[in-house]
Design a protein around this motif. Structure first.
Motif, mmCIF file in Angstrom:
data_model
loop_
_atom_site.group_PDB
_atom_site.id
_atom_site.type_symbol
_atom_site.label_atom_id
_atom_site.label_comp_id
_atom_site.label_asym_id
_atom_site.label_seq_id
_atom_site.Cartn_x
_atom_site.Cartn_y
_atom_site.Cartn_z
ATOM 1 N N ALA A 185 0.840 -1.211 0.000
ATOM 2 C CA ALA A 185 0.000 0.000 0.000
ATOM 3 C C ALA A 185 0.867 1.250 0.000
ATOM 4 O O ALA A 185 0.556 2.229 -0.690
ATOM 5 C CB ALA A 185 -0.919 -0.007 1.218
ATOM 6 N N GLY A 186 1.962 1.226 0.767
ATOM 7 C CA GLY A 186 2.862 2.378 0.793
ATOM 8 C C GLY A 186 3.486 2.649 -0.561
ATOM 9 O O GLY A 186 3.552 3.801 -1.007
ATOM 10 N N SER A 222 2.253 1.809 -3.468
ATOM 11 C CA SER A 222 1.190 2.266 -4.372
ATOM 12 C C SER A 222 0.856 3.738 -4.133
ATOM 13 O O SER A 222 0.693 4.514 -5.086
ATOM 14 C CB SER A 222 -0.072 1.411 -4.181
ATOM 15 N N LEU A 223 0.762 4.131 -2.868
ATOM 16 C CA LEU A 223 0.446 5.520 -2.543
ATOM 17 C C LEU A 223 1.554 6.476 -2.988
ATOM 18 O O LEU A 223 1.290 7.622 -3.362
ATOM 19 C CB LEU A 223 0.219 5.666 -1.034
ATOM 20 N N PRO A 230 0.366 8.619 -7.762
ATOM 21 C CA PRO A 230 0.175 10.060 -8.007
ATOM 22 C C PRO A 230 1.339 10.692 -8.764
ATOM 23 O O PRO A 230 1.122 11.503 -9.677
ATOM 24 C CB PRO A 230 0.055 10.639 -6.592
ATOM 25 N N THR A 261 8.211 10.207 -4.253
ATOM 26 C CA THR A 261 7.742 8.819 -4.174
ATOM 27 C C THR A 261 8.320 8.111 -2.958
ATOM 28 O O THR A 261 7.609 7.384 -2.247
ATOM 29 C CB THR A 261 8.133 8.049 -5.453
ATOM 30 N N VAL A 267 6.738 9.523 0.421
ATOM 31 C CA VAL A 267 5.345 9.090 0.605
ATOM 32 C C VAL A 267 5.275 7.590 0.873
ATOM 33 O O VAL A 267 4.553 7.134 1.777
ATOM 34 C CB VAL A 267 4.492 9.454 -0.624
ATOM 35 N N SER A 268 6.032 6.794 0.120
ATOM 36 C CA SER A 268 5.968 5.337 0.288
ATOM 37 C C SER A 268 6.510 4.915 1.643
ATOM 38 O O SER A 268 5.920 4.055 2.319
ATOM 39 C CB SER A 268 6.730 4.633 -0.838
ATOM 40 N N SER A 284 4.079 6.173 4.510
ATOM 41 C CA SER A 284 2.844 5.384 4.480
ATOM 42 C C SER A 284 3.088 3.962 4.972
ATOM 43 O O SER A 284 2.302 3.420 5.765
ATOM 44 C CB SER A 284 2.277 5.348 3.057
#
Length: 256
Positions: A95-96, A98-99, A103, A229, A232-233, A236
């Motif tokens: 999930a991390g 992907s988040l 974007p 990236t 955020v990854s 997250s």
């Protein structure tokens, strides 16, 4: 200039150097080294075949499937190299990633590169691979630091809980430390790019005859995209991991 397969094979003989270092210091990494090199060769050849022969196909479903495969393998590699529980942490890491990825990838493809069609494999797959590849080590470092802190600073964590802190508040110093150590390499790299280092992609473009200013613009985009990236990854993945392994009463589930 093309590089012949014979030249490439000859160049790869320099791998005897890290192998000799491994043997001399008895690091116990010979299997990992050989496995990493073999997997790199197989994967890059497969990617090369894909990029060479399937550009014309340019199927949206095939490209999205390839992107999903990259994410799944990347998350698996992070959890495996961090030596953590796949059952507990695979989804938070996935999930991390992907988040962090989607974007930034969307902005690069739609706003900057604008290929036709937007899902063009020539742009989508290399850009995604570049972003994901630069997130792997950062996520591994962050997760290792986080769960090492839960073990090494157990008394500090339990003391904070005893004083009335929530599990998140008690774990926050560990999360902060993990992020700081994870972000340190890319911050150092960004601070010295241009004066100390010339990134491989920019060098390759210049060697290929691209105007240096154009190459620099692309490199700026890439470094910023990688940095965003990664941050955020990692953040997250850490937050989702803490939510997964820490129970309501603050008990930390075994992560290995």
């Amino acid at each position: 200039m093309d590089i012949s397969w014979w030249q490439l094979a000859s160049f790869m003989t320099i791998l005897v150097v890290p192998i000799a270092i491994e043997r001399y210091f008895e690091l116990g990494l010979s299997r990992d080294m050989l496995s990493a090199v073999a997997r790199m060769l197989v994967q890059l050849v497969l990617v090369g075949v894909y990029l060479q022969y399937l550009f014309e196909l340019n199927s949206l479903s095939v490209n999205l499937l390839w992107l999903l495969l990259m994410l799944l393998i990347g998350a698996s590699a992070i959890v495996s190299k961090a030596k953590l529980s796949r059952k507990l942490l695979y989804f938070p890491v996935l999930a991390g990633l992907s988040l962090g990825l989607f974007p930034v990838l969307w902005l690069m493809i739609v706003y900057l590169l604008a290929p036709d069609p937007l899902y063009s494999a020539q742009y989508l797959i290399p850009a995604a691979g570049m972003l994901l590849g630069n997130c792997l080590s950062g996520n591994i470092v962050a997760l290792q630091r986080l769960f090492s802190a839960f073990e090494d600073r157990k008394a500090e964590y339990e003391g904070a809980l005893a004083l009335g802190s929530t599990s998140y508040q008690a774990a926050l110093p560990f999360i902060q430390s993990a992020m700081q150590q994870s972000f340190a390499p890319i911050l150092a790299s960004m601070a010295t790019t241009g004066l100390v280092t010339l990134p491989g992609m920019m060098t390759g473009q210049i060697l290929g005859g691209v105007d240096p200013i154009i190459a620099i613009k692309y490199q700026i985009v890439i470094l910023v995209a990688i940095f965003v990236t990664l941050t955020v990854s990692v953040s997250s993945a850490l937050l989702l991991s803490v939510r997964t392994v820490v129970s309501i009463n603050g008990r930390v589930k075994p992560s290995q």
